[in-house]
Design a protein around this motif. Structure first.
Motif, PDB file in Angstrom:
ATOM      1  N   ARG A 260      43.558  -0.652 -12.874  1.00 10.63           N
ATOM      2  CA  ARG A 260      42.591   0.313 -12.323  1.00 10.63           C
ATOM      3  C   ARG A 260      43.271   1.673 -12.340  1.00 10.63           C
ATOM      4  O   ARG A 260      44.312   1.856 -11.721  1.00 10.63           O
ATOM      5  CB  ARG A 260      42.195  -0.076 -10.898  1.00 10.63           C
ATOM      6  N   ARG A 261      42.651   2.621 -13.080  1.00 11.91           N
ATOM      7  CA  ARG A 261      43.276   3.919 -13.281  1.00 11.91           C
ATOM      8  C   ARG A 261      42.335   5.033 -12.843  1.00 11.91           C
ATOM      9  O   ARG A 261      41.129   4.950 -13.029  1.00 11.91           O
ATOM     10  CB  ARG A 261      43.631   4.096 -14.756  1.00 11.91           C
ATOM     11  N   ALA A 262      42.937   6.094 -12.299  1.00 16.41           N
ATOM     12  CA  ALA A 262      42.166   7.266 -11.884  1.00 16.41           C
ATOM     13  C   ALA A 262      43.002   8.515 -12.116  1.00 16.41           C
ATOM     14  O   ALA A 262      44.222   8.438 -12.295  1.00 16.41           O
ATOM     15  CB  ALA A 262      41.779   7.163 -10.408  1.00 16.41           C
ATOM     16  N   VAL A 263      42.321   9.656 -12.089  1.00 14.34           N
ATOM     17  CA  VAL A 263      43.000  10.934 -12.251  1.00 14.34           C
ATOM     18  C   VAL A 263      42.690  11.822 -11.050  1.00 14.34           C
ATOM     19  O   VAL A 263      41.568  11.818 -10.543  1.00 14.34           O
ATOM     20  CB  VAL A 263      42.587  11.629 -13.579  1.00 14.34           C
ATOM     21  N   CYS A 264      43.702  12.540 -10.588  1.00 18.19           N
ATOM     22  CA  CYS A 264      43.557  13.562  -9.548  1.00 18.19           C
ATOM     23  C   CYS A 264      43.900  14.902 -10.203  1.00 18.19           C
ATOM     24  O   CYS A 264      45.081  15.240 -10.346  1.00 18.19           O
ATOM     25  CB  CYS A 264      44.503  13.307  -8.369  1.00 18.19           C
ATOM     26  N   PRO A 265      42.887  15.647 -10.639  1.00 23.39           N
ATOM     27  CA  PRO A 265      43.150  16.906 -11.333  1.00 23.39           C
ATOM     28  C   PRO A 265      43.267  18.087 -10.375  1.00 23.39           C
ATOM     29  O   PRO A 265      42.761  18.045  -9.257  1.00 23.39           O
ATOM     30  CB  PRO A 265      41.899  17.059 -12.206  1.00 23.39           C
ATOM     31  N   GLY A 266      43.915  19.137 -10.827  1.00 22.99           N
ATOM     32  CA  GLY A 266      43.982  20.360 -10.028  1.00 22.99           C
ATOM     33  C   GLY A 266      44.904  21.368 -10.680  1.00 22.99           C
ATOM     34  O   GLY A 266      45.564  21.074 -11.679  1.00 22.99           O
ATOM     35  N   SER A 267      44.951  22.549 -10.078  1.00 25.50           N
ATOM     36  CA  SER A 267      45.907  23.552 -10.556  1.00 25.50           C
ATOM     37  C   SER A 267      47.252  23.356  -9.861  1.00 25.50           C
ATOM     38  O   SER A 267      48.300  23.670 -10.418  1.00 25.50           O
ATOM     39  CB  SER A 267      45.386  24.966 -10.310  1.00 25.50           C
ATOM     40  N   TYR A 268      47.233  22.875  -8.636  1.00 26.64           N
ATOM     41  CA  TYR A 268      48.451  22.585  -7.871  1.00 26.64           C
ATOM     42  C   TYR A 268      49.406  23.773  -7.867  1.00 26.64           C
ATOM     43  O   TYR A 268      50.609  23.625  -8.076  1.00 26.64           O
ATOM     44  CB  TYR A 268      49.152  21.328  -8.405  1.00 26.64           C
ATOM     45  N   ASP A 269      48.868  24.949  -7.561  1.00 31.53           N
ATOM     46  CA  ASP A 269      49.675  26.180  -7.589  1.00 31.53           C
ATOM     47  C   ASP A 269      49.683  26.851  -6.223  1.00 31.53           C
ATOM     48  O   ASP A 269      48.996  27.851  -6.040  1.00 31.53           O
ATOM     49  CB  ASP A 269      49.134  27.129  -8.664  1.00 31.53           C
ATOM     50  N   PRO A 270      50.437  26.311  -5.268  1.00 35.23           N
ATOM     51  CA  PRO A 270      51.320  25.157  -5.307  1.00 35.23           C
ATOM     52  C   PRO A 270      50.623  23.913  -4.756  1.00 35.23           C
ATOM     53  O   PRO A 270      49.537  23.981  -4.191  1.00 35.23           O
ATOM     54  CB  PRO A 270      52.449  25.577  -4.363  1.00 35.23           C
ATOM     55  N   VAL A 271      51.317  22.774  -4.891  1.00 36.46           N
ATOM     56  CA  VAL A 271      50.842  21.540  -4.280  1.00 36.46           C
ATOM     57  C   VAL A 271      50.967  21.677  -2.759  1.00 36.46           C
ATOM     58  O   VAL A 271      51.950  22.220  -2.251  1.00 36.46           O
ATOM     59  CB  VAL A 271      51.614  20.312  -4.815  1.00 36.46           C
ATOM     60  N   THR A 272      49.933  21.236  -2.044  1.00 33.99           N
ATOM     61  CA  THR A 272      49.908  21.329  -0.579  1.00 33.99           C
ATOM     62  C   THR A 272      49.920  19.931   0.038  1.00 33.99           C
ATOM     63  O   THR A 272      49.734  18.930  -0.662  1.00 33.99           O
ATOM     64  CB  THR A 272      48.642  22.064  -0.095  1.00 33.99           C
ATOM     65  N   ASN A 273      50.063  19.881   1.349  1.00 36.45           N
ATOM     66  CA  ASN A 273      49.969  18.602   2.052  1.00 36.45           C
ATOM     67  C   ASN A 273      48.570  18.002   1.919  1.00 36.45           C
ATOM     68  O   ASN A 273      48.417  16.781   1.939  1.00 36.45           O
ATOM     69  CB  ASN A 273      50.340  18.775   3.522  1.00 36.45           C
ATOM     70  N   GLY A 274      47.564  18.837   1.764  1.00 35.75           N
ATOM     71  CA  GLY A 274      46.203  18.342   1.536  1.00 35.75           C
ATOM     72  C   GLY A 274      46.105  17.618   0.201  1.00 35.75           C
ATOM     73  O   GLY A 274      45.503  16.536   0.108  1.00 35.75           O
ATOM     74  N   HIS A 275      46.695  18.201  -0.836  1.00 34.78           N
ATOM     75  CA  HIS A 275      46.731  17.527  -2.138  1.00 34.78           C
ATOM     76  C   HIS A 275      47.442  16.177  -2.014  1.00 34.78           C
ATOM     77  O   HIS A 275      46.962  15.160  -2.525  1.00 34.78           O
ATOM     78  CB  HIS A 275      47.505  18.357  -3.171  1.00 34.78           C
ATOM     79  N   LEU A 276      48.588  16.191  -1.335  1.00 36.17           N
ATOM     80  CA  LEU A 276      49.373  14.961  -1.221  1.00 36.17           C
ATOM     81  C   LEU A 276      48.627  13.888  -0.445  1.00 36.17           C
ATOM     82  O   LEU A 276      48.760  12.698  -0.747  1.00 36.17           O
ATOM     83  CB  LEU A 276      50.724  15.250  -0.570  1.00 36.17           C
ATOM     84  N   ASP A 277      47.827  14.284   0.524  1.00 34.63           N
ATOM     85  CA  ASP A 277      47.027  13.319   1.278  1.00 34.63           C
ATOM     86  C   ASP A 277      46.052  12.606   0.346  1.00 34.63           C
ATOM     87  O   ASP A 277      45.932  11.376   0.384  1.00 34.63           O
ATOM     88  CB  ASP A 277      46.273  14.041   2.404  1.00 34.63           C
ATOM     89  N   ILE A 278      45.377  13.357  -0.511  1.00 38.26           N
ATOM     90  CA  ILE A 278      44.416  12.763  -1.451  1.00 38.26           C
ATOM     91  C   ILE A 278      45.139  11.887  -2.470  1.00 38.26           C
ATOM     92  O   ILE A 278      44.708  10.770  -2.773  1.00 38.26           O
ATOM     93  CB  ILE A 278      43.582  13.857  -2.158  1.00 38.26           C
ATOM     94  N   ILE A 279      46.267  12.361  -2.996  1.00 37.68           N
ATOM     95  CA  ILE A 279      47.046  11.581  -3.962  1.00 37.68           C
ATOM     96  C   ILE A 279      47.529  10.281  -3.338  1.00 37.68           C
ATOM     97  O   ILE A 279      47.431   9.209  -3.954  1.00 37.68           O
ATOM     98  CB  ILE A 279      48.229  12.411  -4.511  1.00 37.68           C
ATOM     99  N   ALA A 280      48.040  10.348  -2.120  1.00 41.79           N
ATOM    100  CA  ALA A 280      48.531   9.142  -1.434  1.00 41.79           C
ATOM    101  C   ALA A 280      47.405   8.140  -1.234  1.00 41.79           C
ATOM    102  O   ALA A 280      47.595   6.929  -1.453  1.00 41.79           O
ATOM    103  CB  ALA A 280      49.150   9.519  -0.089  1.00 41.79           C
ATOM    104  N   ARG A 281      46.250   8.618  -0.839  1.00 41.10           N
ATOM    105  CA  ARG A 281      45.117   7.724  -0.616  1.00 41.10           C
ATOM    106  C   ARG A 281      44.628   7.116  -1.925  1.00 41.10           C
ATOM    107  O   ARG A 281      44.304   5.923  -1.988  1.00 41.10           O
ATOM    108  CB  ARG A 281      44.021   8.464   0.130  1.00 41.10           C
ATOM    109  N   ALA A 282      44.605   7.921  -2.986  1.00 42.93           N
ATOM    110  CA  ALA A 282      44.209   7.401  -4.301  1.00 42.93           C
ATOM    111  C   ALA A 282      45.206   6.350  -4.779  1.00 42.93           C
ATOM    112  O   ALA A 282      44.821   5.343  -5.392  1.00 42.93           O
ATOM    113  CB  ALA A 282      44.097   8.537  -5.310  1.00 42.93           C
ATOM    114  N   SER A 283      46.494   6.559  -4.483  1.00 46.28           N
ATOM    115  CA  SER A 283      47.524   5.623  -4.947  1.00 46.28           C
ATOM    116  C   SER A 283      47.394   4.252  -4.288  1.00 46.28           C
ATOM    117  O   SER A 283      47.893   3.261  -4.815  1.00 46.28           O
ATOM    118  CB  SER A 283      48.925   6.189  -4.729  1.00 46.28           C
ATOM    119  N   LYS A 284      46.701   4.196  -3.151  1.00 45.52           N
ATOM    120  CA  LYS A 284      46.446   2.911  -2.493  1.00 45.52           C
ATOM    121  C   LYS A 284      45.229   2.199  -3.092  1.00 45.52           C
ATOM    122  O   LYS A 284      45.092   0.990  -2.969  1.00 45.52           O
ATOM    123  CB  LYS A 284      46.224   3.119  -0.995  1.00 45.52           C
ATOM    124  N   LEU A 285      44.355   2.964  -3.733  1.00 44.56           N
ATOM    125  CA  LEU A 285      43.122   2.399  -4.284  1.00 44.56           C
ATOM    126  C   LEU A 285      43.227   2.017  -5.755  1.00 44.56           C
ATOM    127  O   LEU A 285      42.464   1.179  -6.234  1.00 44.56           O
ATOM    128  CB  LEU A 285      41.978   3.409  -4.129  1.00 44.56           C
TER     129      LEU A 285
END
Length: 169
Positions: free
Chosen positions: A12-37
């Motif tokens: 099961r694969r997904a993508v979390c796109p963004g500019s990440y300029d810079p990466v924030t704790n909000g971005h990391l929250d979404i990435i962490a949650r996606a990594s569990k799914l």
């Protein structure tokens, strides 16, 4: 035997796109949650040549690799072009996007419908943790540029990079 047994289960694969300029704790929250799914989460720095970023694409990739290292199923890369093309090239059926507010939904729904119409890729909307509901990279950059404290909004490594960049200016 029909040959399917030897392929094993499909990841099961997904993508979390963004500019990440810079990466924030909000971005990391979404990435962490996606990594569990999902079995594999592609965190993709989307390149927009018309925008001048605070950090180069290479710097963003390196910061992302370091702050997502604890997740064993996150792959960090960059892409120039349509997100659906990235997904098609890698057989990724889902995009994961964080939503901060209703205003995000209006725009993201249009994008999700366009992406689905172009390629069949589905978009999963994840409501942002209320702690980060106001957070954006743009705000972080602006506050940091004026010497404000953003230490609670970004990982320590990113804070260090922000401080260094502003000392150089």
């Amino acid at each position: 035997m029909n040959g399917l047994e030897s392929e094993g289960p499909k990841l099961r694969r997904a993508v979390c796109p963004g500019s990440y300029d810079p990466v924030t704790n909000g971005h990391l929250d979404i990435i962490a949650r996606a990594s569990k799914l999902y079995d594999v989460v592609h965190v993709v720095v989307m390149i927009n040549q018309s925008k001048k970023g605070l950090f180069t694409v290479e710097e963003r990739l390196e910061l992302l690799r370091q702050v997502t290292a604890e997740y064993g199923n996150v792959e960090v890369e960059s892409f120039h072009g349509l997100l659906v093309d990235f997904c098609k090239e890698r057989d990724i059926p889902a995009i994961v996007k964080g939503l901060r507010a209703v205003s995000d939904f209006d725009y993201e729904l249009q994008m999700a419908q366009m992406n689905n119409g172009l390629s069949g890729v589905e978009t999963l909307f994840v409501p942002t943790n209320p702690t980060y509901s106001f957070l954006s990279s743009s705000l972080v950059k602006e506050v940091a540029a004026w010497g404000g404290d953003v230490s609670h909004l970004v990982p320590p490594l990113v804070l260090e990079a922000l401080n260094k960049r502003h000392r150089e200016d």
